[in-house]
Design a protein around this motif. Sequence first.
Motif, PDB file in Angstrom:
ATOM      1  N   LEU A   1      64.799  37.522  28.994  1.00 35.37           N
ATOM      2  CA  LEU A   1      64.947  36.331  28.167  1.00 35.37           C
ATOM      3  C   LEU A   1      66.324  35.720  28.401  1.00 35.37           C
ATOM      4  O   LEU A   1      66.447  34.510  28.617  1.00 35.37           O
ATOM      5  CB  LEU A   1      64.758  36.704  26.694  1.00 35.37           C
ATOM      6  N   THR A   2      67.355  36.546  28.385  1.00 30.75           N
ATOM      7  CA  THR A   2      68.718  36.064  28.616  1.00 30.75           C
ATOM      8  C   THR A   2      68.863  35.455  30.002  1.00 30.75           C
ATOM      9  O   THR A   2      69.438  34.371  30.162  1.00 30.75           O
ATOM     10  CB  THR A   2      69.727  37.213  28.428  1.00 30.75           C
ATOM     11  N   GLN A   3      68.345  36.135  31.021  1.00 31.19           N
ATOM     12  CA  GLN A   3      68.437  35.615  32.387  1.00 31.19           C
ATOM     13  C   GLN A   3      67.740  34.268  32.523  1.00 31.19           C
ATOM     14  O   GLN A   3      68.284  33.338  33.135  1.00 31.19           O
ATOM     15  CB  GLN A   3      67.820  36.605  33.386  1.00 31.19           C
ATOM     16  N   LEU A   4      66.527  34.166  31.978  1.00 28.73           N
ATOM     17  CA  LEU A   4      65.788  32.915  32.072  1.00 28.73           C
ATOM     18  C   LEU A   4      66.542  31.783  31.373  1.00 28.73           C
ATOM     19  O   LEU A   4      66.699  30.700  31.932  1.00 28.73           O
ATOM     20  CB  LEU A   4      64.387  33.073  31.466  1.00 28.73           C
ATOM     21  N   CYS A   5      67.011  32.045  30.167  1.00 29.59           N
ATOM     22  CA  CYS A   5      67.718  31.003  29.419  1.00 29.59           C
ATOM     23  C   CYS A   5      68.997  30.569  30.126  1.00 29.59           C
ATOM     24  O   CYS A   5      69.278  29.376  30.235  1.00 29.59           O
ATOM     25  CB  CYS A   5      68.025  31.484  28.006  1.00 29.59           C
ATOM     26  N   LYS A   6      69.771  31.511  30.599  1.00 31.88           N
ATOM     27  CA  LYS A   6      71.012  31.163  31.304  1.00 31.88           C
ATOM     28  C   LYS A   6      70.716  30.370  32.572  1.00 31.88           C
ATOM     29  O   LYS A   6      71.410  29.405  32.895  1.00 31.88           O
ATOM     30  CB  LYS A   6      71.810  32.415  31.640  1.00 31.88           C
TER      31      LYS A   6
ATOM     32  N   HIS B   1      71.252  25.520  33.263  1.00 30.50           N
ATOM     33  CA  HIS B   1      71.982  24.726  34.253  1.00 30.50           C
ATOM     34  C   HIS B   1      71.344  23.350  34.458  1.00 30.50           C
ATOM     35  O   HIS B   1      71.997  22.435  34.962  1.00 30.50           O
ATOM     36  CB  HIS B   1      72.054  25.456  35.592  1.00 30.50           C
ATOM     37  N   LYS B   2      70.051  23.205  34.074  1.00 29.07           N
ATOM     38  CA  LYS B   2      69.355  21.948  34.329  1.00 29.07           C
ATOM     39  C   LYS B   2      68.702  21.315  33.110  1.00 29.07           C
ATOM     40  O   LYS B   2      68.429  20.122  33.128  1.00 29.07           O
ATOM     41  CB  LYS B   2      68.278  22.171  35.398  1.00 29.07           C
ATOM     42  N   ILE B   3      68.382  22.120  32.090  1.00 27.85           N
ATOM     43  CA  ILE B   3      67.674  21.595  30.929  1.00 27.85           C
ATOM     44  C   ILE B   3      68.340  22.073  29.639  1.00 27.85           C
ATOM     45  O   ILE B   3      69.189  22.966  29.663  1.00 27.85           O
ATOM     46  CB  ILE B   3      66.182  22.016  30.922  1.00 27.85           C
ATOM     47  N   GLU B   4      67.896  21.514  28.524  1.00 28.41           N
ATOM     48  CA  GLU B   4      68.386  21.946  27.214  1.00 28.41           C
ATOM     49  C   GLU B   4      67.764  23.294  26.857  1.00 28.41           C
ATOM     50  O   GLU B   4      66.541  23.464  26.915  1.00 28.41           O
ATOM     51  CB  GLU B   4      68.012  20.919  26.145  1.00 28.41           C
ATOM     52  N   VAL B   5      68.622  24.249  26.510  1.00 23.10           N
ATOM     53  CA  VAL B   5      68.188  25.605  26.164  1.00 23.10           C
ATOM     54  C   VAL B   5      68.963  26.057  24.935  1.00 23.10           C
ATOM     55  O   VAL B   5      70.154  25.764  24.803  1.00 23.10           O
ATOM     56  CB  VAL B   5      68.466  26.587  27.335  1.00 23.10           C
ATOM     57  N   SER B   6      68.281  26.769  24.056  1.00 21.02           N
ATOM     58  CA  SER B   6      68.971  27.429  22.947  1.00 21.02           C
ATOM     59  C   SER B   6      68.558  28.899  22.972  1.00 21.02           C
ATOM     60  O   SER B   6      67.436  29.235  23.336  1.00 21.02           O
ATOM     61  CB  SER B   6      68.628  26.776  21.607  1.00 21.02           C
TER      62      SER B   6
ATOM     63  N   PHE C   1      61.773  21.810  28.849  1.00 22.68           N
ATOM     64  CA  PHE C   1      61.543  21.229  30.171  1.00 22.68           C
ATOM     65  C   PHE C   1      61.106  19.773  30.008  1.00 22.68           C
ATOM     66  O   PHE C   1      60.560  19.404  28.968  1.00 22.68           O
ATOM     67  CB  PHE C   1      60.445  22.003  30.911  1.00 22.68           C
ATOM     68  N   PRO C   2      61.278  18.941  31.021  1.00 21.47           N
ATOM     69  CA  PRO C   2      60.796  17.561  30.930  1.00 21.47           C
ATOM     70  C   PRO C   2      59.266  17.492  30.805  1.00 21.47           C
ATOM     71  O   PRO C   2      58.724  16.504  30.322  1.00 21.47           O
ATOM     72  CB  PRO C   2      61.240  16.928  32.252  1.00 21.47           C
ATOM     73  N   PHE C   3      58.578  18.525  31.201  1.00 20.34           N
ATOM     74  CA  PHE C   3      57.114  18.542  31.222  1.00 20.34           C
ATOM     75  C   PHE C   3      56.510  19.501  30.216  1.00 20.34           C
ATOM     76  O   PHE C   3      55.287  19.624  30.128  1.00 20.34           O
ATOM     77  CB  PHE C   3      56.627  18.905  32.639  1.00 20.34           C
TER      78      PHE C   3
END
Length: 94
Positions: free
Chosen positions: A17-22, A26-31, A41-43
């Motif tokens: 979960l941490t790896q995916l979010c980090k 770099h490209k999208i909004e994540v919390s 994601f845009p989609f």
Amino acid sequence: MFQSTGRFETEHGAKYLTQLCKHFAHKIEVSRGDGHGECHFPFGHAVMKADAAALVIEVDAPDADQLARTKAVIDDHLARFAFREPERTVQWSA
């Protein structure tokens, strides 16, 4: 709105979960919080929760194509991060 829930059986759910979010941040909004993460994601949108047995991912998107794309992005990245796992696929349900 189209939705699906995926389950990735692993005792390393919090790590992934941490790896995916980090990575996605770099490209999208994540919390991200303790055992919980959201990716916008845009989609499509993904909510991830980790516990001692699995990483559970709830995704939603405006249509079936965008839902499939959201799931594919998560599948692809998780397979790369979890290369040491014996089974590297998310089990998705509608």
